[in-house]
Design a protein around this motif. Structure first.
Motif, PDB file in Angstrom:
ATOM      1  N   GLN A  23       5.681 -15.990 -14.157  1.00 48.93           N
ATOM      2  CA  GLN A  23       7.045 -16.503 -13.984  1.00 48.93           C
ATOM      3  C   GLN A  23       7.825 -15.617 -13.012  1.00 48.93           C
ATOM      4  O   GLN A  23       8.562 -16.122 -12.158  1.00 48.93           O
ATOM      5  CB  GLN A  23       7.771 -16.549 -15.329  1.00 48.93           C
ATOM      6  N   ASN A  24       7.650 -14.303 -13.152  1.00 54.06           N
ATOM      7  CA  ASN A  24       8.337 -13.373 -12.254  1.00 54.06           C
ATOM      8  C   ASN A  24       7.895 -13.578 -10.809  1.00 54.06           C
ATOM      9  O   ASN A  24       8.724 -13.580  -9.885  1.00 54.06           O
ATOM     10  CB  ASN A  24       8.063 -11.926 -12.674  1.00 54.06           C
ATOM     11  N   PHE A  25       6.586 -13.754 -10.599  1.00 53.00           N
ATOM     12  CA  PHE A  25       6.070 -13.992  -9.242  1.00 53.00           C
ATOM     13  C   PHE A  25       6.654 -15.286  -8.667  1.00 53.00           C
ATOM     14  O   PHE A  25       7.016 -15.345  -7.491  1.00 53.00           O
ATOM     15  CB  PHE A  25       4.540 -14.076  -9.258  1.00 53.00           C
ATOM     16  N   GLN A  27       9.501 -16.711  -9.440  1.00 55.42           N
ATOM     17  CA  GLN A  27      10.918 -16.512  -9.151  1.00 55.42           C
ATOM     18  C   GLN A  27      11.131 -15.720  -7.868  1.00 55.42           C
ATOM     19  O   GLN A  27      12.161 -15.862  -7.200  1.00 55.42           O
ATOM     20  CB  GLN A  27      11.590 -15.810 -10.333  1.00 55.42           C
ATOM     21  N   GLU A  28      10.142 -14.893  -7.517  1.00 56.85           N
ATOM     22  CA  GLU A  28      10.217 -14.122  -6.275  1.00 56.85           C
ATOM     23  C   GLU A  28       9.774 -14.939  -5.065  1.00 56.85           C
ATOM     24  O   GLU A  28       9.800 -14.453  -3.934  1.00 56.85           O
ATOM     25  CB  GLU A  28       9.347 -12.864  -6.398  1.00 56.85           C
ATOM     26  N   GLY A  29       9.348 -16.175  -5.317  1.00 57.16           N
ATOM     27  CA  GLY A  29       8.958 -17.056  -4.225  1.00 57.16           C
ATOM     28  C   GLY A  29       7.525 -16.914  -3.765  1.00 57.16           C
ATOM     29  O   GLY A  29       7.144 -17.459  -2.718  1.00 57.16           O
ATOM     30  N   MET A  30       6.701 -16.209  -4.530  1.00 55.08           N
ATOM     31  CA  MET A  30       5.300 -16.038  -4.148  1.00 55.08           C
ATOM     32  C   MET A  30       4.521 -17.321  -4.431  1.00 55.08           C
ATOM     33  O   MET A  30       4.704 -17.957  -5.468  1.00 55.08           O
ATOM     34  CB  MET A  30       4.681 -14.860  -4.903  1.00 55.08           C
ATOM     35  N   GLU A  31       3.654 -17.698  -3.501  1.00 57.69           N
ATOM     36  CA  GLU A  31       2.879 -18.927  -3.644  1.00 57.69           C
ATOM     37  C   GLU A  31       1.478 -18.670  -4.169  1.00 57.69           C
ATOM     38  O   GLU A  31       0.882 -19.543  -4.803  1.00 57.69           O
ATOM     39  CB  GLU A  31       2.800 -19.660  -2.304  1.00 57.69           C
ATOM     40  N   GLU A  37      -3.130  -7.861  -7.356  1.00 61.25           N
ATOM     41  CA  GLU A  37      -1.664  -7.837  -7.426  1.00 61.25           C
ATOM     42  C   GLU A  37      -1.187  -7.995  -8.868  1.00 61.25           C
ATOM     43  O   GLU A  37      -0.250  -7.321  -9.302  1.00 61.25           O
ATOM     44  CB  GLU A  37      -1.088  -8.954  -6.557  1.00 61.25           C
ATOM     45  N   ALA A  41       0.824  -5.126 -11.224  1.00 60.30           N
ATOM     46  CA  ALA A  41       2.098  -5.447 -11.867  1.00 60.30           C
ATOM     47  C   ALA A  41       2.026  -5.266 -13.379  1.00 60.30           C
ATOM     48  O   ALA A  41       2.965  -4.764 -14.005  1.00 60.30           O
ATOM     49  CB  ALA A  41       2.503  -6.878 -11.533  1.00 60.30           C
TER      50      ALA A  41
END
Length: 211
Positions: A23-25, A27-31, A37, A41
């Motif tokens: 969810q965090n990824f 929200q950061e816009g990561m596809e 990675e 994290a």
């Protein structure tokens, strides 16, 4: 007939954690993300992540990694994030009060809807906007509020008795925070978290880290 894969309990415990970080990824816009990675994290080695994911089939592609939106959808469905889970809290001491104040604020689909405590009056009282009743009303109020599972934060001497009453009501599961090793029928799920044992394990790791 396809044989059902048995998911290890350790993997099961990590699923909500995977979902939170994915969810965090998102929200950061990561596809897309790689297991490396995700490993960095979450502080979990990438081999463990790949092994956990392998129980659910092909979640990613070699050389590409994992599609974030695909993982988000997968874990949301796997963890039934669109269905609300109603929880009953049994025991409103210091730990129980902390649960009532927190009430799973980061988990929008999990809520404590009713609580029970031996010091509560028969007519009930409100703590942190949650109704608290005497345990004499457990069967009645558990059903009335539609609870799915229970959190036990009672004394050790009361734990098994409460577990037996929950089993008789066909409760789906218990999260046990008492030191008591309670037993439940095979039809119920039980998870025990003994804070004193976890603390002792941490102390051991600290004292033996340099040996």
């Amino acid at each position: 007939m396809k044989q059902e894969v048995k998911i290890p309990q350790a993997t099961t415990k990590r699923l909500p954690l995977y979902y939170r970080f994915i969810q965090n990824f998102a929200q950061e816009g990561m596809e897309r993300i790689s297991s490396k990675e995700l490993s960095e994290a979450m502080k979990i080695d990438s081999a463990t992540i790949r092994r956990d994911f392998s129980y659910f089939g092909a979640l990613g592609k070699k050389g590409y990694g994992y599609d974030v939106q695909h993982l988000l959808t997968f874990f949301s469905q796997t963890l039934d994030q669109h269905e609300t889970t109603k929880v009953a809290l049994i025991g409103v001491g210091n730990l129980g009060n902390a649960f009532l104040k927190y009430n799973f604020q980061k988990n929008h689909n999990t809520h404590i809807v009713v609580a029970f405590d031996s010091k509560a009056p028969k007519e009930g009282k409100m703590i942190s906007n949650i109704p608290v009743y005497h345990p004499d009303l457990l069967e009645e109020k558990y059903a009335e509020y539609g609870a799915d599972l229970a959190i036990l934060t009672v004394s050790s001497r009361s734990a098994q008795k409460m577990a037996d009453r929950l089993a008789a009501m066909d409760a789906k599961g218990i999260l046990n925070f008492t030191p008591e090793r309670i037993t439940v029928p095979d039809s119920m799920k039980l998870l025990t978290i003994d804070l004193s044992v976890e603390l002792q394990a941490l102390i051991y790791l600290i004292r033996n880290s340099d040996k």
